[in-house]
Design a protein around this motif. Structure first.
Motif, mmCIF file in Angstrom:
data_model
loop_
_atom_site.group_PDB
_atom_site.id
_atom_site.type_symbol
_atom_site.label_atom_id
_atom_site.label_comp_id
_atom_site.label_asym_id
_atom_site.label_seq_id
_atom_site.Cartn_x
_atom_site.Cartn_y
_atom_site.Cartn_z
ATOM 1 N N LEU A 153 1.099 -1.016 -0.086
ATOM 2 C CA LEU A 153 -0.081 0.110 0.014
ATOM 3 C C LEU A 153 0.924 1.155 -0.072
ATOM 4 C CD1 LEU A 153 -2.904 1.442 0.346
ATOM 5 C CD2 LEU A 153 -2.606 1.109 2.702
ATOM 6 N N PRO A 154 0.884 2.105 -1.008
ATOM 7 C CA PRO A 154 1.540 3.211 -1.030
ATOM 8 C C PRO A 154 0.738 4.153 -0.051
ATOM 9 C CG PRO A 154 0.923 2.657 -3.213
ATOM 10 C CD PRO A 154 -0.067 1.626 -2.193
ATOM 11 N N VAL A 155 1.269 4.582 0.981
ATOM 12 C CA VAL A 155 0.829 5.450 1.783
ATOM 13 C C VAL A 155 1.018 6.782 2.029
ATOM 14 C CG1 VAL A 155 0.249 3.613 3.871
ATOM 15 C CG2 VAL A 155 2.445 5.050 3.811
ATOM 16 N N HIS A 156 2.206 7.037 1.386
ATOM 17 C CA HIS A 156 2.518 8.595 1.344
ATOM 18 C C HIS A 156 3.236 9.070 0.167
ATOM 19 C CE1 HIS A 156 4.902 12.028 2.571
ATOM 20 N NE2 HIS A 156 3.774 12.480 2.958
ATOM 21 N N ALA A 157 2.674 10.050 -0.796
ATOM 22 C CA ALA A 157 3.613 10.523 -1.874
ATOM 23 C C ALA A 157 2.769 11.826 -2.093
ATOM 24 C CB ALA A 157 3.199 9.390 -2.970
ATOM 25 N N PRO A 158 3.488 12.468 -3.031
ATOM 26 C CA PRO A 158 2.971 13.989 -3.429
ATOM 27 C C PRO A 158 1.818 13.657 -4.451
ATOM 28 C CG PRO A 158 5.405 13.818 -3.988
ATOM 29 C CD PRO A 158 4.765 12.296 -3.609
ATOM 30 N N TRP A 159 1.380 12.484 -4.618
ATOM 31 C CA TRP A 159 0.119 12.380 -5.641
ATOM 32 C C TRP A 159 -0.946 11.764 -4.854
ATOM 33 C CZ3 TRP A 159 -0.581 7.152 -5.323
ATOM 34 C CH2 TRP A 159 0.560 6.283 -5.195
ATOM 35 N N ASN A 160 -0.832 11.580 -3.650
ATOM 36 C CA ASN A 160 -2.138 11.014 -2.716
ATOM 37 C C ASN A 160 -2.452 11.592 -1.577
ATOM 38 O OD1 ASN A 160 -0.469 9.918 -0.863
ATOM 39 N ND2 ASN A 160 -0.567 7.817 -1.368
ATOM 40 N N LYS A 161 -3.586 11.319 -0.957
ATOM 41 C CA LYS A 161 -4.020 11.740 0.300
ATOM 42 C C LYS A 161 -4.696 10.868 1.168
ATOM 43 C CE LYS A 161 -8.357 13.892 -1.501
ATOM 44 N NZ LYS A 161 -9.348 15.102 -1.695
ATOM 45 N N PHE A 162 -4.838 10.843 2.366
ATOM 46 C CA PHE A 162 -5.233 9.804 3.223
ATOM 47 C C PHE A 162 -6.392 9.096 2.650
ATOM 48 C CE2 PHE A 162 -7.972 7.981 6.904
ATOM 49 C CZ PHE A 162 -7.105 7.009 7.090
ATOM 50 N N SER A 163 -7.688 9.949 2.692
ATOM 51 C CA SER A 163 -9.007 9.481 2.052
ATOM 52 C C SER A 163 -8.625 8.449 0.896
ATOM 53 C CB SER A 163 -9.795 10.658 1.682
ATOM 54 O OG SER A 163 -9.530 11.588 0.651
ATOM 55 N N GLU A 164 -7.991 9.007 0.025
ATOM 56 C CA GLU A 164 -7.748 8.166 -1.218
ATOM 57 C C GLU A 164 -7.139 6.790 -1.105
ATOM 58 O OE1 GLU A 164 -7.125 11.638 -4.652
ATOM 59 O OE2 GLU A 164 -5.289 10.868 -3.640
ATOM 60 N N VAL A 165 -6.150 6.667 0.055
ATOM 61 C CA VAL A 165 -5.293 5.570 0.496
ATOM 62 C C VAL A 165 -6.357 4.710 1.092
ATOM 63 C CG1 VAL A 165 -3.686 4.771 2.121
ATOM 64 C CG2 VAL A 165 -3.130 6.666 0.621
ATOM 65 N N LEU A 166 -7.185 5.172 1.874
ATOM 66 C CA LEU A 166 -8.394 4.378 2.849
ATOM 67 C C LEU A 166 -9.330 3.758 1.901
ATOM 68 C CD1 LEU A 166 -9.477 3.328 5.590
ATOM 69 C CD2 LEU A 166 -10.698 5.602 5.425
ATOM 70 N N ASP A 167 -9.773 4.712 0.910
ATOM 71 C CA ASP A 167 -10.944 4.068 0.085
ATOM 72 C C ASP A 167 -10.160 3.046 -1.025
ATOM 73 O OD1 ASP A 167 -12.636 5.701 0.991
ATOM 74 O OD2 ASP A 167 -12.605 7.293 -0.530
#
Length: 222
Positions: A153-167
């Motif tokens: 799971l890519p948890v942290h990057a310039p291209w994501n945010k937590f809500s997207e990671v969880l969904d």
């Protein structure tokens, strides 16, 4: 599944993992943020895309020279950079491909890197399902066209945010998700994601979330 078929997963920093089964080793994304020895000893190397935190040409060359039987599978943008040095040992793949390498069964899912910003052109990116069980999406939140037990799971990057990671976790529905792409997080950030993706968070839909430290290993058995 017998003990001999168990996969050992070792985190090698940031987006890189090693998978070992029956004495053979597959490495995904030994980039510049992972340990210097991440690709050494690999029989198979998979690279998701050309960004330097996933693709380090020097480390790949060292690994390929150390093991003359080692081979690389990757998309064209990476293959074009290194194939000339290792004729016949660098293979180009794309979405929908499936192949066997060193006894591992590999499927390719995905085509594009996630959007970093509309002003930054998107590059190609592929993810890999290994042995029908473990999925590494690279720098994208690709939902593979098959169930997977283990999501990297890519948890942290310039291209994501937590809500997207969880969904994303909720949509893929793996049994367990192991963090990758965490090289820019300090201890405070890691603890935050452990809490939000764990029992104290809004809920992953039943997926177990695990953070591995660099060089920490776990056995993936059914």
């Amino acid at each position: 599944m017998t003990g001999m078929d168990a996969l050992e997963l070792t985190k090698k920093g940031h987006a890189c993992v090693r998978l070992t089964r029956n004495g053979r080793t597959l490495v995904i994304d030994p980039g510049g943020f992972s340990e210097a020895d991440a690709a050494l000893g690999a029989d198979v190397v998979l690279v998701t895309h050309e960004h330097p935190d996933h693709f380090d040409e020097g480390r790949l060359r060292t690994a390929m020279e150390a093991n003359p039987a080692a081979e690389i599978w990757t998309l064209r943008s990476v293959a074009d950079k290194i194939a000339g040095a290792f004729p016949g040992r660098v293979h180009t793949v794309g979405h929908g491909d499936a192949f066997e390498a060193a006894g591992f069964q590999i499927e390719v899912h995905g085509e594009l890197h996630a959007v970093i910003h509309p002003d930054i052109p998107r590059i190609t990116n592929v993810g890999y399902v290994v042995d029908g069980r473990v999925f590494h999406p690279g720098d994208a939140l690709t939902v593979p066209e098959r169930p997977v037990e283990t999501l990297l799971l890519p948890v942290h990057a310039p291209w994501n945010k937590f809500s997207e990671v969880l969904d994303y976790v909720r949509e893929v529905k793996p049994r367990v998700a192991y963090d990758i792409h965490d090289g820019l997080l300090n201890g405070t950030g890691i603890a935050l994601f452990e809490r939000q993706l764990g029992p104290g968070g809004p809920g992953t839909g039943g997926t177990e979330h695990v953070h591995l430290a660099a060089d920490e290993s776990v056995s993936l058995t059914r």
